[in-house]
Design an enzyme around this catalytic site. Structure first.
Site: not given
Ligand code: IMP
Length: 433
Positions: A12-16, A18, A40-41, A223, A302, A330, A415
């Site tokens: 997750g959080d790879e920058g999808k 953008k 979230g982005h 995700q 976090r 990145k 960037g």
């Molecule tokens: P949940 O999706 O809230 O049930 O969380 C399960 C796991 O997926 C946890 O390790 C979260 O940190 C991770 N996770 C859920 N959504 C994201 C995301 O958008 N980015 C990164 N990790 C995520």
């Protein structure tokens, strides 16, 4: 090439966001197919920052259809707040369509998510505590409340009662919580229904109409592959399927509607929450990547865990998703590090060489990465706009990834700005549309 799926290939959080934003400019619709407001982005447009959790960021393009598909779990309070905040900033949200079949996150799902994590103690998953898991559990147990239920007070009340009944014991610590009052909850959700009604639609049908007339539809994953409920590092996963195959189920289209699958990977790796992460760097270098890459979650704030690029996991993701293209984001964050390390295989605790991502949890937990080293680069990549602007070491790094994955890299991020990208080789047909 009307159907394009965009998926995360790591944790997750790879920058999808953008990548989706760039491709969405030339597309006719953007569809979310799984997950919820655990995602979230942030999109920066003309100096203004927009944070999205549920609504596809394509909404910033006037007139673009943005769909929240049946596979998404929706917290209606969050969706309405997102809508209102866009409206306040003058954005036309008329293009938003919400599937009548999508499931709703209820107050008790959020409570159960928090309580479940507390109960797991040291074994906790580190969820986003947004109620995602309990909502999908109710969906599978056929106790879910769907968007269409918001439009019928009698059905809604009955379904909430049925859903609450088996949860009595688990919800006992919240017995006095006013959010659990049946009458108040029903009334509140009916109000949500009233607000959302203009957007509620048969979204699968809308996708078919576009696809059948040769228009471009982007299916935006949330995700990522390694958090997939079936294929990720279970149980440290989310409760949906972020892999490309799920776009069909979560949007209501057929496999033949998908023409391209774009995977997004950071030039290194990050993870939030607990669970295996073979290339994790728990040292100064890891802290440097976190600092340099701004690795803090958009949704929960976090700190993210950081590590080197893991090609064992990425090869697995490339195959699982049937990637036709890759976007590396990145790359600029790696500048100043020498050498660059890339995990090409694992070694099991018994000494066996593992070229494939191990399916067995105990083997994965004991797996140690084996690295190849590549020369690093010093230059700031922020101003690079074409492949030839990149230093030779950065190009060699990308070539190394491509060779190991067998997937062409089409887009590279250098960037945070929208223009800080490099289209590699031939530009996608979409851009010429
Ligand atoms: P949940 O999706 O809230 O049930 O969380 C399960 C796991 O997926 C946890 O390790 C979260 O940190 C991770 N996770 C859920 N959504 C994201 C995301 O958008 N980015 C990164 N990790 C995520």
């Amino acid at each position: 090439m009307p159907g394009i799926v965009i998926v995360g290939t790591q944790w997750g959080d790879e920058g999808k966001g953008k990548v989706t934003d760039l491709l969405a400019e030339r597309a006719d619709a953007v569809v979310r197919f799984q997950g919820g407001n655990n995602a979230g982005h942030t999109i920066v447009r003309d100096g203004d920052e927009f944070k999205f959790h549920l609504i596809p960021s394509g909404i910033l393009y006037p007139g673009k259809m943005c769909v929240i598909g049946n596979g998404v779990v929706i917290d209606p309070a969050v969706l309405i707040e997102e809508l209102e905040s866009l409206r306040r900033r003058g954005i036309d949200v008329g293009g938003l369509r919400v599937s009548a079949n999508a499931h709703l996150i209820m107050p008790y799902h959020v409570m159960l998510d928090t309580a479940g994590e507390a109960k797991l103690g040291k074994l906790q998953i580190g969820t986003t505590k947004r109620g995602i898991g309990p909502c999908y559990a109710d969906k599978a147990a056929r106790l879910g409340i769907r968007v269409q239920d918001l439009l019928d007070a009698k059905i809604l009340r009955k379904k909430i009662m049925a859903a609450l009944e088996p949860k009595q014991q688990a919800l006992r610590p919240f017995a006095r919580d006013p959010r659990l009052d049946l009458h108040a909850m029903t009334e509140e959700y009916l109000r949500f229904g009233h607000r959302l009604e203009p957007h509620i639609a048969d979204t699968a049908h809308l996708c078919w109409e576009l696809l059948d007339s040769g228009r471009t539809v982007i299916f935006e994953g949330a995700q990522a592959t390694m958090l997939d409920l079936d294929h990720g590092t279970y149980p440290f996963v989310t409760s949906s399927n972020p892999v490309a195959g799920a776009a069909c189920v979560g949007a209501g289209v057929g496999p033949r509607d998908i023409d391209e699958v774009w995977g997004v990977a950071k030039a290194y790796a990050t993870r939030v929450g607990a669970g295996p992460f073979p290339t994790e760097l728990e040292d100064e270098l890891g802290a440097h990547l976190r600092e340099r890459g701004g690795e803090r979650g958009t949704t929960t704030g976090r700190d993210r865990r950081t590590g080197w690029m893991d090609l064992v996991a990425l090869r697995y993701a490339a195959r699982l998703n049937g990637l036709t293209a890759l976007s590396i984001t990145k790359l600029d964050v790696l500048s100043g590090l020498d050498p660059l390390r890339v995990a090409v295989r694992y070694r099991s605790s018994q000494g066996a060489v593992l070229d494939e991502f191990p399916y067995h949890q105990s083997i994965l937990h004991g797996a140690q990465p084996e690295y190849e080293e590549l020369p690093g680069f010093e230059d700031d990549l922020g101003a690079c706009r074409s492949e030839s602007d990149l230093p030779p070491e950065a190009r060699a790094y990308l070539r190394f990834l491509e060779d190991h994955l067998g997937v062409p890299i089409r887009l590279v991020g250098v960037g945070p700005g929208r223009d800080q990208v490099i289209w590699m080789g031939e530009a996608p047909a979409l851009r010429a549309a």
